[in-house]
Design an enzyme around this catalytic site. Structure first.
Site, PDB file in Angstrom:
ATOM      1  N   GLY A 150      32.467  60.313  27.511  1.00  0.00           N
ATOM      2  CA  GLY A 150      31.794  59.704  28.654  1.00  0.00           C
ATOM      3  C   GLY A 150      30.448  59.153  28.217  1.00  0.00           C
ATOM      4  O   GLY A 150      29.910  59.559  27.180  1.00  0.00           O
ATOM      5  N   GLN A 167      21.876  56.309  28.859  1.00  0.00           N
ATOM      6  CA  GLN A 167      21.918  56.820  27.481  1.00  0.00           C
ATOM      7  C   GLN A 167      21.743  55.704  26.448  1.00  0.00           C
ATOM      8  O   GLN A 167      21.423  55.977  25.295  1.00  0.00           O
ATOM      9  CB  GLN A 167      23.222  57.592  27.218  1.00  0.00           C
ATOM     10  CG  GLN A 167      23.290  58.901  28.007  1.00  0.00           C
ATOM     11  CD  GLN A 167      24.556  59.666  27.711  1.00  0.00           C
ATOM     12  OE1 GLN A 167      25.590  59.418  28.308  1.00  0.00           O
ATOM     13  NE2 GLN A 167      24.497  60.594  26.768  1.00  0.00           N
ATOM     14  N   CYS A 172      26.569  66.733  24.687  1.00  0.00           N
ATOM     15  CA  CYS A 172      26.004  65.476  25.183  1.00  0.00           C
ATOM     16  C   CYS A 172      25.599  64.629  23.993  1.00  0.00           C
ATOM     17  O   CYS A 172      24.963  65.132  23.070  1.00  0.00           O
ATOM     18  CB  CYS A 172      24.792  65.756  26.079  1.00  0.00           C
ATOM     19  SG  CYS A 172      24.082  64.260  26.800  1.00  0.00           S
ATOM     20  N   LEU A 173      25.959  63.353  24.040  1.00  0.00           N
ATOM     21  CA  LEU A 173      25.610  62.460  22.932  1.00  0.00           C
ATOM     22  C   LEU A 173      24.091  62.324  22.786  1.00  0.00           C
ATOM     23  O   LEU A 173      23.621  61.932  21.729  1.00  0.00           O
ATOM     24  CB  LEU A 173      26.248  61.081  23.152  1.00  0.00           C
ATOM     25  CG  LEU A 173      27.787  61.073  23.102  1.00  0.00           C
ATOM     26  CD1 LEU A 173      28.320  59.698  23.501  1.00  0.00           C
ATOM     27  CD2 LEU A 173      28.285  61.461  21.713  1.00  0.00           C
ATOM     28  N   HIS A 175      28.732  65.753  34.906  1.00  0.00           N
ATOM     29  CA  HIS A 175      27.790  65.593  33.786  1.00  0.00           C
ATOM     30  C   HIS A 175      27.188  64.179  33.806  1.00  0.00           C
ATOM     31  O   HIS A 175      25.981  64.012  33.630  1.00  0.00           O
ATOM     32  CB  HIS A 175      28.556  65.863  32.475  1.00  0.00           C
ATOM     33  CG  HIS A 175      27.804  65.627  31.212  1.00  0.00           C
ATOM     34  ND1 HIS A 175      27.505  66.641  30.321  1.00  0.00           N
ATOM     35  CD2 HIS A 175      27.297  64.499  30.648  1.00  0.00           C
ATOM     36  CE1 HIS A 175      26.852  66.148  29.277  1.00  0.00           C
ATOM     37  NE2 HIS A 175      26.717  64.842  29.446  1.00  0.00           N
ATOM     38  N   GLU A 176      28.032  63.182  34.061  1.00  0.00           N
ATOM     39  CA  GLU A 176      27.560  61.788  34.031  1.00  0.00           C
ATOM     40  C   GLU A 176      26.719  61.447  35.262  1.00  0.00           C
ATOM     41  O   GLU A 176      25.705  60.748  35.145  1.00  0.00           O
ATOM     42  CB  GLU A 176      28.751  60.820  33.927  1.00  0.00           C
ATOM     43  CG  GLU A 176      29.658  61.034  32.714  1.00  0.00           C
ATOM     44  CD  GLU A 176      28.952  61.039  31.373  1.00  0.00           C
ATOM     45  OE1 GLU A 176      27.799  60.569  31.295  1.00  0.00           O
ATOM     46  OE2 GLU A 176      29.545  61.528  30.394  1.00  0.00           O
ATOM     47  N   HIS A 232      23.307  62.521  34.703  1.00  0.00           N
ATOM     48  CA  HIS A 232      22.517  61.568  33.903  1.00  0.00           C
ATOM     49  C   HIS A 232      21.898  60.492  34.788  1.00  0.00           C
ATOM     50  O   HIS A 232      20.757  60.073  34.578  1.00  0.00           O
ATOM     51  CB  HIS A 232      23.405  60.866  32.865  1.00  0.00           C
ATOM     52  CG  HIS A 232      23.580  61.595  31.568  1.00  0.00           C
ATOM     53  ND1 HIS A 232      22.515  61.932  30.742  1.00  0.00           N
ATOM     54  CD2 HIS A 232      24.689  62.020  30.920  1.00  0.00           C
ATOM     55  CE1 HIS A 232      22.983  62.532  29.652  1.00  0.00           C
ATOM     56  NE2 HIS A 232      24.300  62.613  29.730  1.00  0.00           N
TER      57      HIS A 232
HETATM   58  O1  GNR Z   1      31.376  63.379  24.720  1.00  0.00           O
HETATM   59  C1  GNR Z   1      31.059  64.191  25.607  1.00  0.00           C
HETATM   60  N1  GNR Z   1      31.765  65.331  25.755  1.00  0.00           N
HETATM   61  C2  GNR Z   1      31.615  66.183  26.834  1.00  0.00           C
HETATM   62  C3  GNR Z   1      32.189  67.437  26.743  1.00  0.00           C
HETATM   63  C4  GNR Z   1      32.086  68.322  27.792  1.00  0.00           C
HETATM   64  C5  GNR Z   1      31.424  67.968  28.936  1.00  0.00           C
HETATM   65  C6  GNR Z   1      30.833  66.719  29.046  1.00  0.00           C
HETATM   66  C7  GNR Z   1      30.927  65.833  28.000  1.00  0.00           C
HETATM   67  S1  GNR Z   1      30.231  64.267  28.142  1.00  0.00           S
HETATM   68  C8  GNR Z   1      29.886  63.913  26.470  1.00  0.00           C
HETATM   69  C9  GNR Z   1      29.340  62.513  26.309  1.00  0.00           C
HETATM   70  C10 GNR Z   1      28.030  62.393  27.042  1.00  0.00           C
HETATM   71  O2  GNR Z   1      26.987  62.817  26.620  1.00  0.00           O
HETATM   72  N2  GNR Z   1      28.068  61.848  28.226  1.00  0.00           N
HETATM   73  O3  GNR Z   1      26.942  61.730  28.953  1.00  0.00           O
HETATM   74 NI    NI Z   2      25.667  63.387  28.308  1.00  0.00          NI
END
Ligand code: GNR
Ligand code: NI
Length: 178
Positions: free
Chosen positions: A46, A51, A94-95, A136-137, A140
């Site tokens: 995601g 980001q 999270c990236l 999660h997104e 952000h």
């Molecule tokens: O790549 C991602 N893996 C992930 C694993 C578990 C819960 C959420 C994520 S999102 C993350 C990519 C990212 O940072 N998205 O904002």
């Molecule tokens: Ni993230």
């Protein structure tokens, strides 16, 4: 098109609240394309526009298993409109916080509303990984990171580590930064 740089903790822009997309135009479509390129290159499942430094309420996602056909999904102006009481614990990463993983508890089922790239509105019930990832997104888009859902002790430790690494111009994990 291009792979864009991903903002890394403690970049303050990650704390910005992103603004809704008012018109889905050529610039929006180009941004979405660059988000997919960046997300697949990372690789991640995601990505929120902020980001890559664009404070717009846009999320890209692909939850297809490795080696399965791609399943690109775009969520424009996504909203959480309902959430279950029961929680699910999932390990998140999270990236923008590379190589740090921690269990996070969130509502197990959510209902979301969003626009697709054609501007059509959708409402879907999500569970499993989709529920975890979309929450999660959406976080952000509101300047919230998954480390905000873990203990203060762990959060402070990871922020300190990334702040120190940023001062040295390194990413944590590089041995020279430790
Ligand atoms: O790549 C991602 N893996 C992930 C694993 C578990 C819960 C959420 C994520 S999102 C993350 C990519 C990212 O940072 N998205 O904002
Ligand atoms: Ni993230």
């Amino acid at each position: 098109m291009a792979v864009r740089d991903i903002l890394i903790l403690p970049d303050k822009r990650l704390r910005q609240v992103s603004t809704p997309v008012v018109k889905i135009d050529a610039a929006t479509r180009q941004l979405v394309e660059e988000m997919f390129e960046t997300m697949y290159a990372a690789p991640g499942i995601g990505l929120a526009a902020i980001q890559i430094g664009e404070p717009k309420r846009i999320v890209t996602m692909d939850l297809a298993k490795k080696d399965d056909p791609k399943e690109p999904q775009v969520f424009i102006n996504p909203e959480l409109i309902d959430e279950s009481k029961d929680q699910n614990i999932h390990e998140e990463g999270c990236l923008s916080i590379p190589e740090y993983y921690e269990d996070v508890s969130r509502p197990a089922q959510v209902k979301i509303r969003y626009l697709d790239l054609e501007g059509r509105q959708h409402e879907v019930n999500a569970g499993g990984l989709l529920a975890t990832c979309i929450q999660h997104e959406i976080d952000h888009l509101n300047g919230v990171l998954f480390i905000d859902h873990i203990s203060k002790l762990k959060r402070d430790r990871v922020i300190k580590k990334f702040t120190k690494a940023a001062k040295l111009g390194k990413l944590p994990g590089d041995r020279a930064a430790e």
